[in-house]
Design a protein around this motif. Structure first.
Motif, PDB file in Angstrom:
ATOM      1  N   PHE B  19      41.111  47.506  50.846  1.00 17.21           N
ATOM      2  CA  PHE B  19      42.004  46.527  51.480  1.00 17.21           C
ATOM      3  C   PHE B  19      42.198  45.331  50.534  1.00 17.21           C
ATOM      4  N   ILE B  20      41.103  44.828  49.974  1.00 12.41           N
ATOM      5  CA  ILE B  20      41.197  43.673  49.074  1.00 12.41           C
ATOM      6  C   ILE B  20      41.950  44.045  47.798  1.00 12.41           C
ATOM      7  N   LYS B  21      41.571  45.208  47.240  1.00 10.34           N
ATOM      8  CA  LYS B  21      42.174  45.597  45.964  1.00 10.34           C
ATOM      9  C   LYS B  21      43.663  45.890  46.095  1.00 10.34           C
ATOM     10  N   GLU B  22      44.006  46.658  47.151  1.00  8.73           N
ATOM     11  CA  GLU B  22      45.389  47.115  47.235  1.00  8.73           C
ATOM     12  C   GLU B  22      46.290  46.124  47.950  1.00  8.73           C
ATOM     13  N   TYR B  23      45.732  45.196  48.691  1.00  5.33           N
ATOM     14  CA  TYR B  23      46.572  44.325  49.499  1.00  5.33           C
ATOM     15  C   TYR B  23      46.474  42.870  49.039  1.00  5.33           C
ATOM     16  N   ILE B  24      45.272  42.312  49.083  1.00  4.75           N
ATOM     17  CA  ILE B  24      45.135  40.893  48.749  1.00  4.75           C
ATOM     18  C   ILE B  24      45.415  40.640  47.267  1.00  4.75           C
ATOM     19  N   LEU B  25      44.847  41.480  46.413  1.00  3.66           N
ATOM     20  CA  LEU B  25      45.061  41.275  44.974  1.00  3.66           C
ATOM     21  C   LEU B  25      46.523  41.441  44.576  1.00  3.66           C
ATOM     22  N   ARG B  26      47.259  42.246  45.338  1.00  5.98           N
ATOM     23  CA  ARG B  26      48.675  42.448  45.020  1.00  5.98           C
ATOM     24  C   ARG B  26      49.424  41.115  45.116  1.00  5.98           C
ATOM     25  N   HIS B  27      49.004  40.294  46.040  1.00  9.98           N
ATOM     26  CA  HIS B  27      49.647  38.991  46.199  1.00  9.98           C
ATOM     27  C   HIS B  27      49.036  37.917  45.311  1.00  9.98           C
ATOM     28  N   LEU B  28      47.715  37.929  45.195  1.00 13.84           N
ATOM     29  CA  LEU B  28      47.030  36.771  44.616  1.00 13.84           C
ATOM     30  C   LEU B  28      46.272  37.064  43.329  1.00 13.84           C
ATOM     31  N   GLY B  29      46.355  38.299  42.878  1.00 18.19           N
ATOM     32  CA  GLY B  29      45.527  38.689  41.739  1.00 18.19           C
ATOM     33  C   GLY B  29      46.048  38.255  40.380  1.00 18.19           C
ATOM     34  N   TRP B  30      47.056  37.366  40.323  1.00 18.34           N
ATOM     35  CA  TRP B  30      47.689  37.019  39.047  1.00 18.34           C
ATOM     36  C   TRP B  30      46.931  35.945  38.280  1.00 18.34           C
ATOM     37  N   GLY B  31      46.017  35.224  38.958  1.00 21.19           N
ATOM     38  CA  GLY B  31      45.366  34.077  38.324  1.00 21.19           C
ATOM     39  C   GLY B  31      44.418  34.493  37.214  1.00 21.19           C
ATOM     40  N   THR B  32      44.284  33.635  36.218  1.00 21.36           N
ATOM     41  CA  THR B  32      43.304  33.887  35.171  1.00 21.36           C
ATOM     42  C   THR B  32      42.243  32.799  35.240  1.00 21.36           C
ATOM     43  N   GLY B  33      41.181  32.964  34.484  1.00 20.12           N
ATOM     44  CA  GLY B  33      40.085  32.004  34.497  1.00 20.12           C
ATOM     45  C   GLY B  33      38.890  32.686  33.881  1.00 20.12           C
ATOM     46  N   GLU B  34      37.763  31.991  33.853  1.00 19.54           N
ATOM     47  CA  GLU B  34      36.584  32.628  33.267  1.00 19.54           C
ATOM     48  C   GLU B  34      36.163  33.822  34.118  1.00 19.54           C
ATOM     49  N   ILE B  35      36.117  33.612  35.434  1.00 22.12           N
ATOM     50  CA  ILE B  35      35.929  34.738  36.361  1.00 22.12           C
ATOM     51  C   ILE B  35      37.065  34.647  37.374  1.00 22.12           C
ATOM     52  N   PRO B  36      38.142  35.429  37.182  1.00 20.17           N
ATOM     53  CA  PRO B  36      39.298  35.328  38.078  1.00 20.17           C
ATOM     54  C   PRO B  36      39.067  36.099  39.375  1.00 20.17           C
ATOM     55  N   LEU B  37      39.976  35.908  40.317  1.00 16.52           N
ATOM     56  CA  LEU B  37      39.882  36.618  41.594  1.00 16.52           C
ATOM     57  C   LEU B  37      39.820  38.123  41.367  1.00 16.52           C
ATOM     58  N   SER B  38      40.611  38.591  40.376  1.00 11.93           N
ATOM     59  CA  SER B  38      40.733  40.032  40.194  1.00 11.93           C
ATOM     60  C   SER B  38      39.416  40.700  39.806  1.00 11.93           C
ATOM     61  N   SER B  39      38.437  39.926  39.324  1.00 10.95           N
ATOM     62  CA  SER B  39      37.165  40.578  38.997  1.00 10.95           C
ATOM     63  C   SER B  39      36.329  40.807  40.255  1.00 10.95           C
ATOM     64  N   LEU B  40      36.746  40.205  41.372  1.00 14.14           N
ATOM     65  CA  LEU B  40      36.084  40.405  42.670  1.00 14.14           C
ATOM     66  C   LEU B  40      34.570  40.294  42.574  1.00 14.14           C
ATOM     67  N   ASP B  41      34.125  39.252  41.874  1.00 15.19           N
ATOM     68  CA  ASP B  41      32.683  39.023  41.765  1.00 15.19           C
ATOM     69  C   ASP B  41      32.242  38.082  42.886  1.00 15.19           C
ATOM     70  N   ASP B  42      30.962  37.702  42.889  1.00 15.86           N
ATOM     71  CA  ASP B  42      30.445  36.909  44.004  1.00 15.86           C
ATOM     72  C   ASP B  42      31.121  35.546  44.112  1.00 15.86           C
ATOM     73  N   SER B  43      31.426  34.916  42.962  1.00 16.89           N
ATOM     74  CA  SER B  43      32.144  33.640  42.935  1.00 16.89           C
ATOM     75  C   SER B  43      33.202  33.712  41.844  1.00 16.89           C
ATOM     76  N   GLY B  44      34.092  32.710  41.833  1.00 18.50           N
ATOM     77  CA  GLY B  44      35.043  32.587  40.744  1.00 18.50           C
ATOM     78  C   GLY B  44      34.588  31.473  39.814  1.00 18.50           C
ATOM     79  N   ALA B  45      35.102  31.456  38.580  1.00 17.56           N
ATOM     80  CA  ALA B  45      34.754  30.360  37.666  1.00 17.56           C
ATOM     81  C   ALA B  45      35.962  30.027  36.811  1.00 17.56           C
ATOM     82  N   ILE B  46      36.127  28.739  36.582  1.00 17.94           N
ATOM     83  CA  ILE B  46      37.250  28.288  35.764  1.00 17.94           C
ATOM     84  C   ILE B  46      36.839  26.981  35.099  1.00 17.94           C
ATOM     85  N   ASP B  47      37.065  26.869  33.802  1.00 17.97           N
ATOM     86  CA  ASP B  47      36.695  25.669  33.045  1.00 17.97           C
ATOM     87  C   ASP B  47      35.256  25.221  33.319  1.00 17.97           C
TER      88      ASP B  47
END
Lengths: 375, 350
Positions: B19-47
């Motif tokens: 559900f997350i991979k095929e639905y949520i990421l389709r809308h929001l998975g475009w962001g980049t960062g040290e750990i972006p949403l698309s890596s679906l890890d425990d937290s995100g990281a940026i700067d």
């Protein structure tokens, strides 16, 4: 007698050291044997075997296969159709949860019948049906009696004691010993040894198996349900094959006896007589169906409502190999529908419906093939 | 048939993953960062900043060993810790159903305060909404958390580099694991889910099992200080079975675990056997699985055991290239696959 903690006893039957030594002995004996096919006939045995990965411990020439041991799977499709018919006609149907999801010969299950207006109640046993019928004398109730020698005595006991006038029973109960006898003779299976079901045999005893053993001497071991029980049973069967001394042996001595539960069997046979029984997917087995005696026809739903006798007809989804899985001719992975069109969420046949069905047990453990341990 | 969201989409298992991979990421998975949403890890990281948001809908709100408040603090803080962050601040969103008793709210806020104070992480912002009766059940919490690089993270990564050529990761990602790495679990599994189940309406059974909900700051610090940790993850919804499958998939390795070594209380095992539950699929709120390079696994285990929350820690298995899935050697030495659970066997535990 000093108190022994039940957990400590169970722990022994899962002891890693004992298990490994047994596995070693099994492989050691098997080295000098040709291919061996061992069959068991109980869903709970299949669960233990799959859950503990017992097949992975066996050498390549020893195969362990599940036979007809799932009550939901072997219940005739025509009896599912019969009970659905009663439900649609306004009789309140009481049934085990698993059974309500198995489809009959017309492709409908009791669960689907409910969505079309039938009153279907899930119960844990005939006691629940008894209470419901008693509380609601203005409606007719029917209990769908499915299963083996393990569940049938409770029904017989209730009938003997007296059930409310508005409760009848559709008996699809089956007696296991003659089915094991038939399995041993089946030319298309070529079974080399049988693991007999410990709980069913606790009721029937070992005695009724003797005629089938004498007719066709093959290793026969009565076994319990812990992993060590099953490994020990396999070892005992292989030992018999090695020494060519075939016998009926009891591994489950803490429960199974030669005479069984005499009182339960007496009660059973007072209410039922043993007649021809049709096992879905397996066929007709003489003296394996529990049919109400004339003295008890007043609770027999088949008689009261004029329902048909079980039909000897396969009634499975096209392309599915349910019958071969139930009979033990193949493993679930050999069915082209397994885990493709047929999954626990969308079961296409009874072995994928019931928690005792071989396909469901394999699917729940994500079995896609046999992993073998390296030694 | 109209397609609608079902319970299984939020249950932490396979269905939620897709559900997350095929639905949520389709809308929001475009962001980049040290750990972006698309890596679906425990937290995100940026700067260099770690960010986590988690909502809590546990039922009942109070349970043996904790409540929704302590759970929310522990859950959010642990997710920041798991990628190598040091939690520094929390944000609390309160959504309350009209009619909710102040006495209960009091207990929950005190519990949030106590749990957060113990690990020195203050709530620095928040939001409160009240909704009409029936719009939700009692109370829902959102706890978001902010973190920075853990002071011992770089030391830990340097130690890994010493033993592993070409290791160049900046965070403790799910994808960092290599064949040979040992898997540690920091204590008994299944306590949280069974504690909750034991007080559910209509289920009640007697079992003296308490939820393990607790922030793991001290334990994580001990492990990173020793060094050699490549990945950490908390086995919440979906349990250890889901966690190991995520690691296996994201790292492209097989994982072999040994049933004998997995710490499970007898009481939890008994309840599981009785109800047909698999302890590996049960949620935990105060445990971590820690993947460590083999050379330092024993030392990290020792360090973890020094911490009261890690005293029952065990090495339960290792990553391997012999398989490409998760496999378990059962107590009797047999092998079986450990599939990711489809959904949670016990819903609404966090």
């Amino acid at each position: 007698m000093s108190e022994i903690d039940i957990k400590d006893i169970l722990r022994l039957y899962r002891d890693p050291k004992i298990a490994r030594r047994l596995a070693f002995k099994i492989r050691d004996i098997a080295k000098d044997l040709e291919d061996v096919l061992i069959m068991h006939v109980c869903g709970t045995h299949e669960w233990t075997i799959t859950h503990y990965g017992i097949r992975s411990l066996l050498p390549d020439n020893v195969e362990l296969r599940a036979g007809p041991g799932c009550p939901v799977c072997i219940t005739p499709a025509s009896d599912i159709d019969n009970i659905i018919k009663l439900g649609m006609e306004g009789v309140v149907v009481t049934v085990y949860g698993d059974m309500s999801r198995a489809k009959g010969g017309k492709g409908m299950s009791l669960e689907e019948a409910r969505s079309r207006g039938a009153d279907i109640r899930i119960v844990y046993g005939i006691q629940d049906a008894f209470m419901m019928a008693q509380r609601d004398p203005n409606h007719k109730y029917v209990f769908f009696g499915v299963g083996f020698d393990t569940t049938a005595p409770a029904t017989a006991y209730m009938v003997k004691k007296g059930v409310p006038d508005n409760l009848s029973i559709l008996s699809s109960y089956r007696y296991v010993p003659p089915a094991v006898g038939a399995l041993m003779m089946a030319p298309d299976l070529a079974v080399d040894g049988i693991i007999n079901p410990g709980h069913s045999s606790t009721v029937t005893g070992m005695k009724p198996y003797k005629e089938y053993f004498d007719r066709n001497k093959k290793p026969m071991v009565f076994a319990g349900f812990e992993p060590i029980d099953v490994l020990l049973a396999i070892y005992m069967i292989l030992k018999q094959i090695e020494t060519k001394e075939y016998k009926m042996e009891n591994e489950y001595t803490r429960s199974v006896t030669w005479d069984g539960n005499v009182k339960a069997m007496e009660t059973l046979l007072e209410v039922f007589l043993l007649s021809e029984g049709y096992w879905r997917g397996f066929g007709v087995v003489d003296k394996s169906g529990f049919v109400f005696r004339n003295t008890h026809k007043y609770v027999d739903a088949r008689y009261i409502y004029g329902l048909s006798e079980p039909r000897d007809k396969e009634d499975f989804v096209a392309g599915a190999r349910c019958a071969d899985v139930i009979k033990g001719k193949i493993d679930p992975v050999e069915c082209p529908l397994y885990m493709k069109e047929c999954t626990p969420n969308y079961p296409r046949g009874p072995p994928m419906v019931s928690i005792e069905g071989t396909c469901k047990i394999w699917a729940d453990h994500k079995v896609t093939g046999i992993i073998k341990c390296r030694f | 048939m109209t397609d609608v969201v079902k319970m299984v989409h939020g249950a932490g298992g396979q269905a939620m993953q897709s559900f997350i991979k095929e639905y949520i990421l389709r809308h929001l998975g475009w962001g980049t960062g040290e750990i972006p949403l698309s890596s679906l890890d425990d937290s995100g990281a940026i700067d260099g900043v770690v960010l986590k948001s988690d909502s809590y809908t546990v039922k009942p709100l109070f349970f043996p060993g904790g409540d929704i408040g302590s759970l929310a603090v522990a859950g959010t803080i642990n997710d920041i810790l798991m990628i190598g962050g040091r939690p520094i601040a929390l944000a609390l969103g309160l959504i309350i159903e009209e009619g909710f008793p102040f006495s209960d709210l009091d207990r929950i806020l005190k519990s949030i305060s106590n749990t957060a104070m113990k690990v020195g992480v203050p709530v620095i912002t928040g939001d409160t909404k009240v909704v009409e009766k029936g719009a939700l059940e009692n109370l829902v919490l959102n706890m978001s958390g902010l973190g920075v690089r853990h002071p011992y993270l770089d030391h830990n990564l340097e130690v890994v580099k010493k033993y592993r050529d070409g290791f160049d990761e900046k965070w403790l990602l799910d994808s960092n694991i290599k064949p040979g790495d040992k898997i540690i679990i920091t204590g008994y599994i299944g306590d949280h889910a069974i504690a909750l189940l034991s007080v559910r309406e209509g289920v009640n059974f007697e079992a003296d099992i308490k939820s393990d909900a607790a922030p793991l700051n001290g334990l994580v610090e001990a492990a990173l200080k020793m060094g050699g940790v490549v990945a950490m993850k908390d086995p919440t919804r979906g349990g250890l079975a889901n966690l190991l499958n995520e690691w296996s998939e994201k790292s492209g390795v097989g994982i072999k675990i040994y049933e004998e070594c997995i710490p499970i209380r007898d009481s939890v095992r008994n309840v599981c056997e009785y109800l047909g539950l698999d302890p590996l699929e049960l949620g935990n709120e105060g445990k971590a699985a820690i993947a460590v390079i083999p050379e330092l696994a024993d030392k990290v285990l020792e360090a973890i055991r020094q911490n009261p929350l890690g005293k029952d820690a065990e090495i339960i298995g290792e990553a391997t290239d012999e398989y490409d899935f998760v496999i378990m050697e059962t107590v009797i030495g047999g092998l079986r696959a450990v599939p990711p659970p489809i959904g949670d066997p016990i819903p609404r535990i966090c």
